[in-house]
Design a protein around this motif. Structure first.
Motif, mmCIF file in Angstrom:
data_model
loop_
_atom_site.group_PDB
_atom_site.id
_atom_site.type_symbol
_atom_site.label_atom_id
_atom_site.label_comp_id
_atom_site.label_asym_id
_atom_site.label_seq_id
_atom_site.Cartn_x
_atom_site.Cartn_y
_atom_site.Cartn_z
ATOM 1 N N ILE A 54 28.935 39.794 55.599
ATOM 2 C CA ILE A 54 27.915 40.530 54.405
ATOM 3 C C ILE A 54 29.088 41.547 53.599
ATOM 4 O O ILE A 54 28.948 41.233 52.475
ATOM 5 N N TYR A 55 29.794 42.197 54.324
ATOM 6 C CA TYR A 55 30.595 43.205 53.876
ATOM 7 C C TYR A 55 31.689 42.565 52.797
ATOM 8 O O TYR A 55 32.095 42.756 51.512
ATOM 9 N N ILE A 56 32.347 41.546 53.303
ATOM 10 C CA ILE A 56 33.293 40.589 52.787
ATOM 11 C C ILE A 56 32.541 40.045 51.566
ATOM 12 O O ILE A 56 33.212 39.953 50.561
ATOM 13 N N HIS A 57 31.376 39.528 51.589
ATOM 14 C CA HIS A 57 30.848 38.660 50.546
ATOM 15 C C HIS A 57 30.382 39.786 49.334
ATOM 16 O O HIS A 57 30.980 39.545 48.163
ATOM 17 N N GLU A 58 30.188 41.019 49.788
ATOM 18 C CA GLU A 58 29.804 42.096 48.532
ATOM 19 C C GLU A 58 31.195 42.487 47.985
ATOM 20 O O GLU A 58 31.332 42.607 46.863
ATOM 21 N N ALA A 59 32.167 42.553 48.683
ATOM 22 C CA ALA A 59 33.499 42.960 48.304
ATOM 23 C C ALA A 59 34.148 41.932 47.273
ATOM 24 O O ALA A 59 34.643 42.177 46.299
ATOM 25 N N ILE A 60 33.978 40.672 47.584
ATOM 26 C CA ILE A 60 34.310 39.669 46.599
ATOM 27 C C ILE A 60 33.754 39.572 45.412
ATOM 28 O O ILE A 60 34.106 39.277 44.339
ATOM 29 N N GLU A 61 32.299 39.780 45.556
ATOM 30 C CA GLU A 61 31.526 39.847 44.319
ATOM 31 C C GLU A 61 31.787 40.981 43.517
ATOM 32 O O GLU A 61 31.758 40.966 42.225
ATOM 33 N N GLU A 62 32.209 42.023 44.056
ATOM 34 C CA GLU A 62 32.412 43.314 43.245
ATOM 35 C C GLU A 62 33.854 43.112 42.598
ATOM 36 O O GLU A 62 34.149 43.278 41.368
ATOM 37 N N LEU A 63 34.765 42.312 43.407
ATOM 38 C CA LEU A 63 35.945 42.127 42.534
ATOM 39 C C LEU A 63 36.011 40.948 41.445
ATOM 40 O O LEU A 63 36.519 41.296 40.475
ATOM 41 N N ARG A 64 34.953 40.181 41.802
ATOM 42 C CA ARG A 64 34.675 38.976 40.608
ATOM 43 C C ARG A 64 34.057 39.700 39.282
ATOM 44 O O ARG A 64 34.489 39.245 38.438
ATOM 45 N N SER A 65 33.386 40.543 39.650
ATOM 46 C CA SER A 65 32.746 41.437 38.565
ATOM 47 C C SER A 65 33.806 42.242 37.755
ATOM 48 O O SER A 65 33.724 42.128 36.504
ATOM 49 N N GLU A 66 34.608 42.862 38.602
ATOM 50 C CA GLU A 66 35.664 43.614 38.005
ATOM 51 C C GLU A 66 36.778 42.707 37.098
ATOM 52 O O GLU A 66 37.055 43.031 36.307
ATOM 53 N N VAL A 67 36.943 41.471 37.582
ATOM 54 C CA VAL A 67 37.788 40.546 36.915
ATOM 55 C C VAL A 67 37.085 40.092 35.819
ATOM 56 O O VAL A 67 37.744 40.056 34.536
ATOM 57 N N ARG A 68 35.902 39.975 35.766
ATOM 58 C CA ARG A 68 35.245 39.228 34.487
ATOM 59 C C ARG A 68 34.843 40.560 33.387
ATOM 60 O O ARG A 68 35.307 40.376 32.254
ATOM 61 N N ARG A 69 34.947 41.864 34.049
ATOM 62 C CA ARG A 69 34.976 42.958 33.069
ATOM 63 C C ARG A 69 36.236 43.120 32.394
ATOM 64 O O ARG A 69 36.576 43.638 31.231
ATOM 65 N N MET A 70 37.360 42.740 32.973
ATOM 66 C CA MET A 70 38.710 42.947 32.907
ATOM 67 C C MET A 70 39.116 41.949 31.715
ATOM 68 O O MET A 70 39.739 42.020 30.465
#
Length: 82
Positions: free
Chosen positions: A30-46
């Motif tokens: 669950i933690y890994i999934h949340e971290a991956i989704e957070e990173l994807r969101s950051e890449v989209r924002r970038m």
């Protein structure tokens, strides 16, 4: 995990895919999934802002279970934020 992935991607096997994990393992995933989704969101924002990773400063969470993000020799320019 590998067998679960195999069954999950094969047609006609969806109904027999069951993965039983200890609660600690489930919490790690669950933690890994949340971290991956957070990173994807950051890449989209970038991408939206037109910045590069160097300009943007991508961040990746550190696992409380000490799961490494990548090999230590690939983290030469990484820095720890608190």
């Amino acid at each position: 995990m590998q067998m679960a992935r195999w069954f999950g991607y094969r047609p006609d096997y969806e109904d027999i895919c069951r993965v039983y994990l200890p609660e600690d393992s489930l919490n790690h995933y669950i933690y890994i999934h949340e971290a991956i989704e957070e990173l994807r969101s950051e890449v989209r924002r970038m991408q939206v802002t037109g910045l590069t990773p160097r300009d943007f400063g991508l961040k990746v969470r550190q696992s409380p279970a000490a799961i490494r993000i990548t090999a230590a020799n690939k983290m030469r320019t990484a820095s720890l934020l608190r």
